[in-house]
Design an enzyme around this catalytic site. Structure first.
Site, PDB file in Angstrom:
ATOM      1  N   GLY A  51      17.449  33.357   9.210  1.00  0.00           N
ATOM      2  CA  GLY A  51      18.040  32.591  10.000  1.00  0.00           C
ATOM      3  C   GLY A  51      17.922  31.298   9.226  1.00  0.00           C
ATOM      4  O   GLY A  51      18.152  31.159   8.255  1.00  0.00           O
ATOM      5  N   GLU A  52      17.575  30.122  10.181  1.00  0.00           N
ATOM      6  CA  GLU A  52      17.609  28.752   9.393  1.00  0.00           C
ATOM      7  C   GLU A  52      16.208  28.319   9.922  1.00  0.00           C
ATOM      8  O   GLU A  52      15.863  28.161  11.014  1.00  0.00           O
ATOM      9  CB  GLU A  52      18.418  28.086   9.923  1.00  0.00           C
ATOM     10  CG  GLU A  52      18.868  26.612   9.315  1.00  0.00           C
ATOM     11  CD  GLU A  52      19.175  27.067   7.757  1.00  0.00           C
ATOM     12  OE1 GLU A  52      19.836  27.899   7.218  1.00  0.00           O
ATOM     13  OE2 GLU A  52      18.019  26.386   6.812  1.00  0.00           O
ATOM     14  N   SER A  53      15.232  28.218   8.799  1.00  0.00           N
ATOM     15  CA  SER A  53      13.892  28.096   9.179  1.00  0.00           C
ATOM     16  C   SER A  53      13.541  26.829   9.933  1.00  0.00           C
ATOM     17  O   SER A  53      12.588  26.895  10.848  1.00  0.00           O
ATOM     18  CB  SER A  53      13.002  28.094   7.931  1.00  0.00           C
ATOM     19  OG  SER A  53      13.421  27.263   7.009  1.00  0.00           O
ATOM     20  N   CYS A  83      12.987  36.512   4.778  1.00  0.00           N
ATOM     21  CA  CYS A  83      13.566  35.379   4.370  1.00  0.00           C
ATOM     22  C   CYS A  83      13.369  34.121   5.301  1.00  0.00           C
ATOM     23  O   CYS A  83      12.233  33.526   4.968  1.00  0.00           O
ATOM     24  CB  CYS A  83      15.179  35.630   4.831  1.00  0.00           C
ATOM     25  SG  CYS A  83      16.128  34.173   3.663  1.00  0.00           S
ATOM     26  N   ARG A 110      12.830  26.568  -0.435  1.00  0.00           N
ATOM     27  CA  ARG A 110      13.741  26.935   0.101  1.00  0.00           C
ATOM     28  C   ARG A 110      14.983  26.766  -0.541  1.00  0.00           C
ATOM     29  O   ARG A 110      15.306  25.923  -1.474  1.00  0.00           O
ATOM     30  CB  ARG A 110      14.118  25.997   1.384  1.00  0.00           C
ATOM     31  CG  ARG A 110      12.934  26.379   2.452  1.00  0.00           C
ATOM     32  CD  ARG A 110      13.165  25.401   3.728  1.00  0.00           C
ATOM     33  NE  ARG A 110      14.446  25.524   4.488  1.00  0.00           N
ATOM     34  CZ  ARG A 110      15.059  24.681   5.245  1.00  0.00           C
ATOM     35  NH1 ARG A 110      14.506  23.524   5.285  1.00  0.00           N
ATOM     36  NH2 ARG A 110      16.076  24.894   5.544  1.00  0.00           N
ATOM     37  N   ILE A 139      19.911  36.308   0.623  1.00  0.00           N
ATOM     38  CA  ILE A 139      20.940  35.315   1.263  1.00  0.00           C
ATOM     39  C   ILE A 139      20.426  33.821   1.465  1.00  0.00           C
ATOM     40  O   ILE A 139      19.424  33.751   2.095  1.00  0.00           O
ATOM     41  CB  ILE A 139      21.453  35.706   2.445  1.00  0.00           C
ATOM     42  CG1 ILE A 139      21.962  37.137   2.488  1.00  0.00           C
ATOM     43  CG2 ILE A 139      22.465  34.819   3.294  1.00  0.00           C
ATOM     44  CD1 ILE A 139      22.359  37.946   3.804  1.00  0.00           C
ATOM     45  N   ARG A 140      20.875  32.965   0.625  1.00  0.00           N
ATOM     46  CA  ARG A 140      20.197  31.507   0.587  1.00  0.00           C
ATOM     47  C   ARG A 140      18.692  31.693   0.609  1.00  0.00           C
ATOM     48  O   ARG A 140      18.051  31.069   1.380  1.00  0.00           O
ATOM     49  CB  ARG A 140      20.626  30.746   1.875  1.00  0.00           C
ATOM     50  CG  ARG A 140      22.181  30.308   1.610  1.00  0.00           C
ATOM     51  CD  ARG A 140      22.904  29.338   2.618  1.00  0.00           C
ATOM     52  NE  ARG A 140      22.710  30.210   4.005  1.00  0.00           N
ATOM     53  CZ  ARG A 140      21.929  29.858   4.972  1.00  0.00           C
ATOM     54  NH1 ARG A 140      21.105  28.742   4.754  1.00  0.00           N
ATOM     55  NH2 ARG A 140      21.875  30.276   5.946  1.00  0.00           N
ATOM     56  N   HIS A 175      16.472  40.546   2.545  1.00  0.00           N
ATOM     57  CA  HIS A 175      16.875  41.149   3.804  1.00  0.00           C
ATOM     58  C   HIS A 175      16.704  42.688   3.922  1.00  0.00           C
ATOM     59  O   HIS A 175      17.717  43.375   3.863  1.00  0.00           O
ATOM     60  CB  HIS A 175      18.361  40.783   4.319  1.00  0.00           C
ATOM     61  CG  HIS A 175      18.292  39.121   4.532  1.00  0.00           C
ATOM     62  ND1 HIS A 175      18.076  38.746   5.975  1.00  0.00           N
ATOM     63  CD2 HIS A 175      18.239  37.984   4.013  1.00  0.00           C
ATOM     64  CE1 HIS A 175      18.218  37.327   5.907  1.00  0.00           C
ATOM     65  NE2 HIS A 175      18.535  37.112   4.701  1.00  0.00           N
ATOM     66  N   GLU A 177      16.489  44.516   6.416  1.00  0.00           N
ATOM     67  CA  GLU A 177      17.238  45.251   7.441  1.00  0.00           C
ATOM     68  C   GLU A 177      18.718  45.628   7.235  1.00  0.00           C
ATOM     69  O   GLU A 177      19.460  45.956   8.109  1.00  0.00           O
ATOM     70  CB  GLU A 177      17.153  44.199   8.610  1.00  0.00           C
ATOM     71  CG  GLU A 177      17.663  42.956   8.671  1.00  0.00           C
ATOM     72  CD  GLU A 177      17.467  41.977   7.722  1.00  0.00           C
ATOM     73  OE1 GLU A 177      16.440  42.181   6.835  1.00  0.00           O
ATOM     74  OE2 GLU A 177      17.950  40.796   7.731  1.00  0.00           O
TER      75      GLU A 177
HETATM   76  N1  GLN Z   1      17.996  29.344   3.776  1.00  0.00           N
HETATM   77  C1  GLN Z   1      17.241  29.673   4.909  1.00  0.00           C
HETATM   78  C2  GLN Z   1      16.209  28.714   5.335  1.00  0.00           C
HETATM   79  O1  GLN Z   1      15.989  27.789   4.516  1.00  0.00           O
HETATM   80  C3  GLN Z   1      16.983  31.105   4.836  1.00  0.00           C
HETATM   81  C4  GLN Z   1      18.141  32.059   4.841  1.00  0.00           C
HETATM   82  C5  GLN Z   1      17.843  33.154   5.468  1.00  0.00           C
HETATM   83  O2  GLN Z   1      16.967  33.514   6.291  1.00  0.00           O
HETATM   84  N2  GLN Z   1      19.005  34.218   5.219  1.00  0.00           N
HETATM   85  O3  GLN Z   1      15.585  28.646   6.399  1.00  0.00           O
END
Ligand code: GLN
Length: 195
Positions: A51-53, A83, A110, A139-140, A175, A177
């Protein structure tokens, strides 16, 4: 824990919940949606998905889950972060004071791969999981820039560790999953059965 089906929570504040549910079922666990402290108390282990931390950390505090979660982890509840989950487990997040669980002796950076490579897939050797390489979707993703002694590196790329374990704590920068291979979830289910 006796040989019963473990109940494994998936934190449901943001992120890939259905995918983790499916992988947990495949790995022989009963998935449980965790959005409240009561649900957190009822599980044998917990997955913190991507998600977005910054958002997930803030929501953990807003829903009064951060302290109960830290307590359960300190008491030995197995925790698996993917992630964003891995970022929130890190004791050090480079250049950030964002809220975190802060239970693993690692430092992370990050969005470490930059905009040019927002997401990518690669094959990883992970001998602890068997001969077959693991297909990893990033992913990112964060980079693990430091892993203290006591942190086991189960898989790495030239950019550093990407699958790490410290006792009852498991973290993936990618990921697991999102691929049909449930070996990493199976490893976590084993950690829950024999902490
Ligand atoms: N870039 C996101 C973060 O800094 C992490 C990305 C992800 O969970 N796929 O939280």
């Amino acid at each position: 824990m006796p040989d019963t089906t473990p109940r494994i929570g998936v934190l449901g504040l943001q992120g890939d919940v259905p995918e983790h549910f499916q992988a947990l079922e495949q790995a022989g666990a009963e998935p449980v949606l965790v959005k409240t402290a009561a649900a957190l108390e009822s599980v044998d282990g917990l997955i913190v998905p991507g998600g977005e931390s910054t958002t997930v950390g803030m929501l953990l505090e807003r829903f009064e889950l951060m302290e109960p979660l830290r307590r359960r982890v300190a008491d030995g509840m197995p925790l698996f972060g993917t992630c964003t989950g891995l970022i929130l487990m890190a004791k050090e997040i480079e250049g950030s004071r964002q809220p975190r669980i802060g239970c693993m002796d690692i430092a992370v950076r990050r969005n470490a791969y930059g905009r040019q490579v927002d997401s990518f897939e690669t094959e990883l050797a992970a001998p602890a999981l068997g001969e077959e390489p693991v297909r990893a979707v990033f992913i990112r993703a964060p980079q693990v820039t430091r892993a203290d002694p006591g942190v086991e590196i189960l898989a790495e790329t030239e950019a550093g560790p990407v699958l790490v374990r410290q006792g009852h704590l498991l973290g993936a920068a990618f990921h697991p999953e999102l691929t049909p291979d449930a070996r990493i979830h199976r490893l976590f289910v084993r950690m829950v059965k024999q902490p």
